[in-house]
Scaffold this motif. Structure first.
Motif, PDB file in Angstrom:
ATOM      1  N   ALA A  47       0.860  -1.188   0.000  1.00 23.41           N
ATOM      2  CA  ALA A  47       0.000   0.000   0.000  1.00 23.41           C
ATOM      3  C   ALA A  47       0.893   1.233   0.000  1.00 23.41           C
ATOM      4  CB  ALA A  47      -0.904  -0.005   1.225  1.00 23.41           C
ATOM      5  N   ARG A  48       0.763   2.043  -1.032  1.00 24.90           N
ATOM      6  CA  ARG A  48       1.567   3.274  -1.132  1.00 24.90           C
ATOM      7  C   ARG A  48       0.720   4.450  -0.635  1.00 24.90           C
ATOM      8  NH1 ARG A  48       5.958   3.714  -4.201  1.00 24.90           N
ATOM      9  NH2 ARG A  48       5.318   5.718  -5.088  1.00 24.90           N
ATOM     10  N   VAL A  49       1.232   5.126   0.381  1.00 25.89           N
ATOM     11  CA  VAL A  49       0.512   6.232   1.022  1.00 25.89           C
ATOM     12  C   VAL A  49       1.304   7.519   0.830  1.00 25.89           C
ATOM     13  CG1 VAL A  49      -0.386   7.145   3.196  1.00 25.89           C
ATOM     14  CG2 VAL A  49      -0.491   4.676   2.723  1.00 25.89           C
ATOM     15  N   LEU A  50       0.671   8.539   0.267  1.00 23.27           N
ATOM     16  CA  LEU A  50       1.319   9.830   0.058  1.00 23.27           C
ATOM     17  C   LEU A  50       0.984  10.775   1.205  1.00 23.27           C
ATOM     18  CD1 LEU A  50       2.936  11.782  -1.789  1.00 23.27           C
ATOM     19  CD2 LEU A  50       0.742  12.406  -2.859  1.00 23.27           C
ATOM     20  N   LEU A  51       2.017  11.357   1.804  1.00 25.55           N
ATOM     21  CA  LEU A  51       1.822  12.349   2.870  1.00 25.55           C
ATOM     22  C   LEU A  51       1.860  13.739   2.244  1.00 25.55           C
ATOM     23  CD1 LEU A  51       4.167  10.891   5.651  1.00 25.55           C
ATOM     24  CD2 LEU A  51       1.753  10.404   5.236  1.00 25.55           C
ATOM     25  N   HIS A  66      -2.354   4.779  -3.104  1.00 29.92           N
ATOM     26  CA  HIS A  66      -3.595   4.108  -2.720  1.00 29.92           C
ATOM     27  C   HIS A  66      -4.335   4.806  -1.580  1.00 29.92           C
ATOM     28  CE1 HIS A  66      -0.692   0.913  -4.214  1.00 29.92           C
ATOM     29  NE2 HIS A  66      -1.573   1.073  -5.187  1.00 29.92           N
ATOM     30  N   CYS A  67      -3.678   5.770  -0.949  1.00 31.54           N
ATOM     31  CA  CYS A  67      -4.315   6.567   0.107  1.00 31.54           C
ATOM     32  C   CYS A  67      -3.494   7.833   0.285  1.00 31.54           C
ATOM     33  CB  CYS A  67      -4.360   5.776   1.424  1.00 31.54           C
ATOM     34  SG  CYS A  67      -5.104   6.675   2.821  1.00 31.54           S
ATOM     35  N   VAL A  68      -4.154   8.942   0.577  1.00 37.86           N
ATOM     36  CA  VAL A  68      -3.457  10.207   0.850  1.00 37.86           C
ATOM     37  C   VAL A  68      -3.703  10.587   2.312  1.00 37.86           C
ATOM     38  CG1 VAL A  68      -3.393  12.690   0.382  1.00 37.86           C
ATOM     39  CG2 VAL A  68      -3.542  11.061  -1.521  1.00 37.86           C
ATOM     40  N   ALA A  69      -2.624  10.865   3.017  1.00 41.69           N
ATOM     41  CA  ALA A  69      -2.722  11.305   4.412  1.00 41.69           C
ATOM     42  C   ALA A  69      -2.268  12.763   4.495  1.00 41.69           C
ATOM     43  CB  ALA A  69      -1.865  10.427   5.319  1.00 41.69           C
ATOM     44  N   ALA A 115      -6.166  12.082   7.776  1.00 41.61           N
ATOM     45  CA  ALA A 115      -5.311  13.192   8.198  1.00 41.61           C
ATOM     46  C   ALA A 115      -4.630  12.878   9.524  1.00 41.61           C
ATOM     47  CB  ALA A 115      -6.125  14.478   8.323  1.00 41.61           C
ATOM     48  N   LEU A 116      -3.421  13.429   9.680  1.00 43.06           N
ATOM     49  CA  LEU A 116      -2.651  13.310  10.910  1.00 43.06           C
ATOM     50  C   LEU A 116      -2.525  14.691  11.535  1.00 43.06           C
ATOM     51  CD1 LEU A 116       0.321  11.120   9.558  1.00 43.06           C
ATOM     52  CD2 LEU A 116      -1.762  10.311  10.682  1.00 43.06           C
ATOM     53  N   LEU A 117      -2.816  14.788  12.825  1.00 41.74           N
ATOM     54  CA  LEU A 117      -2.646  16.041  13.567  1.00 41.74           C
ATOM     55  C   LEU A 117      -1.391  15.890  14.412  1.00 41.74           C
ATOM     56  CD1 LEU A 117      -3.991  18.821  14.247  1.00 41.74           C
ATOM     57  CD2 LEU A 117      -4.989  17.682  16.246  1.00 41.74           C
ATOM     58  N   TYR A 171     -11.883  10.848  10.385  1.00 40.31           N
ATOM     59  CA  TYR A 171     -10.767  10.512   9.506  1.00 40.31           C
ATOM     60  C   TYR A 171      -9.429  11.026  10.059  1.00 40.31           C
ATOM     61  CZ  TYR A 171     -14.381   9.634   5.980  1.00 40.31           C
ATOM     62  OH  TYR A 171     -15.474   9.145   5.300  1.00 40.31           O
ATOM     63  N   ILE A 172      -9.473  11.793  11.149  1.00 40.74           N
ATOM     64  CA  ILE A 172      -8.279  12.460  11.666  1.00 40.74           C
ATOM     65  C   ILE A 172      -7.779  11.778  12.933  1.00 40.74           C
ATOM     66  CG2 ILE A 172      -7.311  14.678  12.393  1.00 40.74           C
ATOM     67  CD1 ILE A 172      -9.690  16.042  10.998  1.00 40.74           C
ATOM     68  N   VAL A 173      -6.462  11.552  13.002  1.00 40.32           N
ATOM     69  CA  VAL A 173      -5.873  10.964  14.204  1.00 40.32           C
ATOM     70  C   VAL A 173      -4.715  11.837  14.687  1.00 40.32           C
ATOM     71  CG1 VAL A 173      -6.531   8.561  13.802  1.00 40.32           C
ATOM     72  CG2 VAL A 173      -4.459   9.451  12.748  1.00 40.32           C
TER      73      VAL A 173
END
Length: 344
Positions: free
Chosen positions: A93-97, A212-215, A250-252, A292-294
């Protein structure tokens, strides 16, 4: 001239908030996401402007269920290490930050790898200036413990939003990365957008090449001081990414900078009214539900790992993987051939 993207047209007298990063029309590279902040303003923004709110009583119980134990850490590490995409065509799984300069993208990558390494390491180079330290597309395989095979997760780092014109990050290039056209190590430049002539350009990207997912990554200590137009920029990005059927989370980060109690003890994160309020503000900024936010606390000055902080980081990774796997479920090849009668 600037595209208004649904904002009031120029001839309307009513004032409108400008996008945080100018979305300029350019012949070679449309949708340039450059910074509208002057050099003087940049110097001012380098000085901490966040002040702690008045102390508030803690919530009696956590507003999200969390177990802060070694067993929980071990369970999460096992789940993440053994993860493989549900679609056989995708091996990882490729995740783009994606986030503003200094939001903690590279620090998150290093922190996650630190948890699996069993010690604090800085694998992704982290900068402290007002400009983005990351200049190119870099993919980091998250390795299991003690030299085990890589996990099924790849975290992709990219230049920060709003790092000035020199970074050259454009909406066109972001979408090229997500679609799998941008080659690994590509250095972004506003006057040289990703295109078929680009060295290493992937003409026919397969499932393994795509994101496959954007964070999205935002700094809790800067939520109240981000440029007013940043929300416009995030919504523009989210619309185009959603059109590609890519799930977003999303990441806080930097939660310890806004809540003294959490700075002392990270297990207080979900009892903190301050962090709960900032989560809501982050949701408003991004135009996304707080579900969706952690929140996360990246390792920065620490030399030793902390089990509670590890649990929070691992829960964030597990959260990301759940949404990344939805992409594989949605894009699994459909077998519509004739059914075979096995005579059973």
């Amino acid at each position: 001239p600037l595209f208004s993207f649904g904002l009031a047209p120029p001839e309307c007298p009513a004032p409108v908030a400008k996008p945080a990063f100018a979305i300029a029309e350019d012949v070679k590279s449309p949708f340039t996401l450059g910074s509208n902040v002057s050099s003087t303003e940049k110097k001012e923004k380098n000085t901490p402007s966040y002040t702690f709110p008045a102390p508030q009583p803690k919530l009696e119980s956590q507003w999200r269920e969390m177990e802060w134990t070694e067993e929980q850490k071990a369970s999460l590490m096992k789940t993440i290490s053994s993860y493989r995409p549900s679609c056989h065509e995708g091996t990882q799984a490729r995740v783009l930050l994606l986030g503003p300069v200094g939001s903690g993208k590279s620090s998150f990558i290093s922190s996650v790898q630190s948890v699996f390494n069993g010690r604090v390491t800085n694998r992704a180079m982290v900068g402290t200036s007002s400009t983005s330290f990351t200049k190119k597309l870099q993919s980091f395989n998250i390795h299991g413990q003690k030299g085990e095979d890589p996990t099924g997760l790849v975290l992709c780092d990219i230049v920060g939003l709003g790092g000035g014109e020199m970074t050259g990050l454009t909406l066109h290039d972001i979408l090229s990365v997500i679609k799998g056209h941008a080659p690994e190590g590509h250095k972004f430049s506003a006057d040289q957008p990703v295109r078929s002539e680009t060295v290493g350009y992937v003409k026919k990207p397969g499932l393994k090449d795509k994101i496959h997912c954007v964070a999205f990554v935002v700094d809790a200590s800067k939520i109240l001081t981000y440029p007013k137009g940043l929300g416009t920029t995030f919504r523009l990005l989210r619309k185009h990414i959603s059109d590609l059927d890519i799930h977003q989370v999303a990441l806080l980060t930097q939660i310890d900078l806004i809540c003294p109690e959490t700075a002392k003890d990270v297990t207080q994160v979900y009892k903190s009214r301050i962090i709960q309020d900032m989560m809501n503000k982050a949701g408003d900024l991004l135009g996304m539900s707080t579900s969706y936010i952690v929140p996360v606390k990246n390792y920065s000055s620490e030399l030793e790992l902390n089990v509670n902080n590890d649990v929070l980081l691992l829960r964030a990774v597990d959260h990301i993987l759940q949404y990344a796997d939805l992409y594989f479920q949605d894009n699994a090849p459909q077998h519509t051939g004739p059914k075979i009668d096995l005579g059973i």
